[in-house]
Each structure stands twice: as structure tokens, then as C-alpha cells.
Design a protein around this motif. Structure first.
Motif, short mmCIF file in Angstrom:
data_model
loop_
_atom_site.label_atom_id
_atom_site.label_comp_id
_atom_site.label_asym_id
_atom_site.label_seq_id
_atom_site.Cartn_x
_atom_site.Cartn_y
_atom_site.Cartn_z
N LEU A 153 0.86 -1.18 0.00
CA LEU A 153 0.00 0.00 0.00
C LEU A 153 0.90 1.23 0.00
O LEU A 153 1.88 1.28 0.74
CB LEU A 153 -0.83 0.08 1.28
N VAL A 154 0.53 2.23 -0.78
CA VAL A 154 1.24 3.51 -0.75
C VAL A 154 0.21 4.62 -0.67
O VAL A 154 -0.69 4.72 -1.52
CB VAL A 154 2.11 3.71 -2.02
N PHE A 155 0.32 5.43 0.38
CA PHE A 155 -0.53 6.61 0.54
C PHE A 155 0.27 7.82 0.10
O PHE A 155 1.30 8.13 0.69
CB PHE A 155 -0.92 6.79 2.01
N LEU A 156 -0.19 8.51 -0.90
CA LEU A 156 0.46 9.73 -1.39
C LEU A 156 -0.48 10.89 -1.07
O LEU A 156 -1.56 11.01 -1.66
CB LEU A 156 0.74 9.63 -2.89
N GLU A 157 -0.07 11.73 -0.13
CA GLU A 157 -0.93 12.84 0.27
C GLU A 157 -0.98 13.90 -0.82
O GLU A 157 0.05 14.24 -1.41
CB GLU A 157 -0.45 13.46 1.58
N VAL A 158 -2.18 14.39 -1.11
CA VAL A 158 -2.40 15.43 -2.12
C VAL A 158 -3.38 16.46 -1.59
O VAL A 158 -4.12 16.20 -0.65
CB VAL A 158 -2.95 14.83 -3.45
N SER A 159 -3.38 17.62 -2.20
CA SER A 159 -4.38 18.62 -1.86
C SER A 159 -5.69 18.24 -2.54
O SER A 159 -5.69 17.49 -3.53
CB SER A 159 -3.91 20.00 -2.32
N PRO A 160 -6.84 18.73 -2.04
CA PRO A 160 -8.12 18.36 -2.64
C PRO A 160 -8.24 18.69 -4.13
O PRO A 160 -8.91 17.98 -4.87
CB PRO A 160 -9.14 19.15 -1.83
N ASP A 161 -7.57 19.75 -4.58
CA ASP A 161 -7.63 20.11 -5.99
C ASP A 161 -6.52 19.44 -6.80
O ASP A 161 -6.36 19.70 -7.99
CB ASP A 161 -7.59 21.62 -6.19
#
Length: 172
Positions: A81-89
Motif C-alpha cells: 500500500l502507498v498513501f500519497l498525500e495530495v491537496s483536494p484540488d
């Protein structure tokens, strides 16, 4: 009006903007492939987490909510599993967090809340992470606290069943 309507059991269906959702999925794929080594080997879905904080000041109690958006990549070959944090836009990208089954102490899915749960860390310092993988855009838009600046607009009806099958393997 049925009995369940009194308790919020029935939500109004929203009209899907398929072009907007598809554009966001395409952008998610581009971002993930650029940021993660061998990113194209992963299937991806949109996920978000809800961090609840609070403080007590004698008479006043405060509660705050912080939402984080992720492109969640998962690979069947090594159950990673890889979680890549991003902004909502999807204009900003943060750091990636990677997990494999052996790194995680406990895994769970809470069906009633629709949340997934990972616990990791040592026996002295347990850390945990709750996250949500919405299936349809209604799962996001019908939240009482929804706004455009908080969540990405992604409908993932096709991708969701693949995610659930992967999660069941990851939890074994």
C-alpha cells in the motif's frame, strides 16, 4: 417518508459530473506515476482521512477536524500500500507512506462507519491510521461537512470492487 428517513438513512442522489471525475482520475494517475517508483504497477483509488482533535479548557471543550486527501496505490504482487498525500484540488503533493502486511500490527474494516484501520509501530508506541475509500461521489457529497476545498471530486464505482478484493487479501 419511511422510518429510516427520520434518522438520515435516505440521502438524495446527486448527478455525477463524469467528465470532472474522469479528469481528476487521470490527473491522480499522472501524479502517482511521477512521484512513486514503478507507480504504473499500482492500481489507485482516492482516499481521505479524518483526524479529530480536542482540548478541554475548564468549562469549554473544543473539537477540531482535519481532513487529508490521498492517492492510495495498491499492488497485488507484493501486497503493498502507498498513501500519497495530495491537496483536494490535486495541485500539491506531499510525502508518500508505504505499508506491507508485515509492517502492520492490526488491520480492520469498520463496515458501519465505512472506515479502514491500520495499526503500526512498536508495542510501546502504537500508531494508527483511519481512512475512507468512497465508492461513489454520493459517499462524499452527502457528507454534512462537504465542501469543494476539503475533498477531491472522484467517483470510483469501477475501481472500488478491486480495492475491496485487495484489502481482503492484505488483511489475511
Amino acid at each position: 417518508m419511511g422510518l429510516f428517513d427520520l434518522f438520515g438513512g435516505s440521502k438524495k442522489a446527486t448527478e455525477l459530473d463524469a467528465a470532472r471525475s474522469d479528469e481528476n482520475k487521470k490527473l491522480m494517475r499522472e501524479i502517482f506515476d511521477k512521484k512513486i517508483d514503478n507507480g504504473s504497477e499500482y492500481a489507485i483509488v482516492y482516499a481521505y482521512s479524518e483526524d479529530i482533535g480536542g482540548a478541554n479548557f475548564a468549562v469549554i471543550r473544543t473539537v477540531s477536524y482535519k481532513y487529508r486527501n490521498f492517492i492510495l496505490g495498491y499492488r497485488e504482487s507484493d501486497l503493498s500500500l502507498v498513501f500519497l498525500e495530495v491537496s483536494p484540488d490535486l495541485s500539491q503533493v506531499g510525502e508518500a507512506l508505504a505499508y506491507k502486511p508485515q509492517d502492520v500490527k492490526r488491520k480492520n474494516f469498520v463496515k458501519m462507519a465505512g472506515s479502514y484501520y491500520l495499526q503500526y509501530g512498536s508495542s510501546f508506541k502504537k500508531e494508527f491510521f483511519n481512512f475512507f475509500v468512497p465508492e461513489t461521489i454520493d459517499d462524499i457529497l452527502n457528507l454534512d461537512w462537504y465542501d469543494e476545498e476539503t475533498f477531491a471530486y472522484v467517483d470510483q464505482r469501477e475501481e472500488h470492487s478491486s480495492w475491496v478484493a485487495f484489502w481482503n487479501k492484505f488483511c489475511k
